[in-house]
Design a protein around this motif. Structure first.
Motif, PDB file in Angstrom:
ATOM      1  N   TYR A  74       0.878  -1.466  -0.321  1.00  0.00           N
ATOM      2  CA  TYR A  74       0.069  -0.047   0.317  1.00  0.00           C
ATOM      3  C   TYR A  74       0.666   1.377   0.008  1.00  0.00           C
ATOM      4  O   TYR A  74       0.289   2.721   0.973  1.00  0.00           O
ATOM      5  N   GLY A  75       2.077   0.876  -0.838  1.00  0.00           N
ATOM      6  CA  GLY A  75       2.701   2.215  -0.599  1.00  0.00           C
ATOM      7  C   GLY A  75       2.630   2.878  -2.332  1.00  0.00           C
ATOM      8  O   GLY A  75       3.833   3.553  -2.527  1.00  0.00           O
ATOM      9  N   GLN A 108      -3.112   3.945   4.795  1.00  0.00           N
ATOM     10  CA  GLN A 108      -1.397   3.943   5.323  1.00  0.00           C
ATOM     11  C   GLN A 108      -2.419   4.911   6.450  1.00  0.00           C
ATOM     12  O   GLN A 108      -2.328   5.126   7.787  1.00  0.00           O
ATOM     13  N   LEU A 162      -0.466  11.605   2.283  1.00  0.00           N
ATOM     14  CA  LEU A 162      -1.075  10.072   2.516  1.00  0.00           C
ATOM     15  C   LEU A 162      -1.300  11.714   3.588  1.00  0.00           C
ATOM     16  O   LEU A 162      -2.855  12.684   3.972  1.00  0.00           O
TER      17      LEU A 162
END
Length: 169
Positions: A74-75, A108, A162
């Motif tokens: 999830y990056g 995140q 984010l």
């Protein structure tokens, strides 16, 4: 809109769960997210890598494989931000996994947000305040400020980060 709806629904669900179960709500919350997201995202990532090896040029396969690794954790949003991805450049090579950037931002956020909700519940009981509202306003205001100031200096970071999207959640 996706972030706003997700943030509203998840926050409401978490606040109710934490009010009823305290910190014991967190393992259940994280387990539910894993059960809901991991199977489908794994299929998409694996299928994308297989198709890349079958039909893409070798240099694109390497880039897609790196994107897949970032996506798995999830990056991808930060990989795209640091690469300077720009939706205005329609002729640039686009990652077939690029749509995962928003899920990266969301996941995140949901690593930390449930912990802050538990902290707010504890502080709220102790000091008889609505600590969640205070935390929400502080975090949202800081994120919005960061978004507004980063947009000019680093549009890609402002779009994918984010830090610049948390206020929407």
């Amino acid at each position: 809109i996706f972030f706003v709806i997700s943030g509203f629904l998840i926050t409401r669900q978490l606040a109710a769960g934490v009010a009823a179960n305290g910190i014991r709500e967190l393992p259940s919350f994280y387990a539910n997210r894993i059960r809901r997201l991991l199977p489908a995202s794994t299929v998409v990532v694996v299928a994308t890598i297989v198709m890349a090896y079958l039909v893409a040029p070798p240099l694109r396969v390497k880039a897609i494989t790196i994107d897949a690794i970032y996506t798995t954790f999830y990056g991808l949003n930060y990989r795209l931000a640091f690469a300077g991805t720009d939706y205005q450049h329609q002729n640039d090579a686009v990652s077939p996994l690029q749509h995962f950037w928003s899920l990266g931002v969301e996941e995140q956020f949901y690593i930390l947000w449930p912990i802050l909700i538990v902290a707010a519940a504890v502080l709220g009981r102790r000091y008889r305040t609505s600590a969640l509202v205070v935390i929400l306003l502080a975090m949202g205001g800081t994120s919005f400020w960061y978004s507004a100031t980063t947009t000019v200096a680093s549009p890609s970071m402002a779009y994918f980060s984010l830090h610049t999207r948390a206020w929407e959640l």
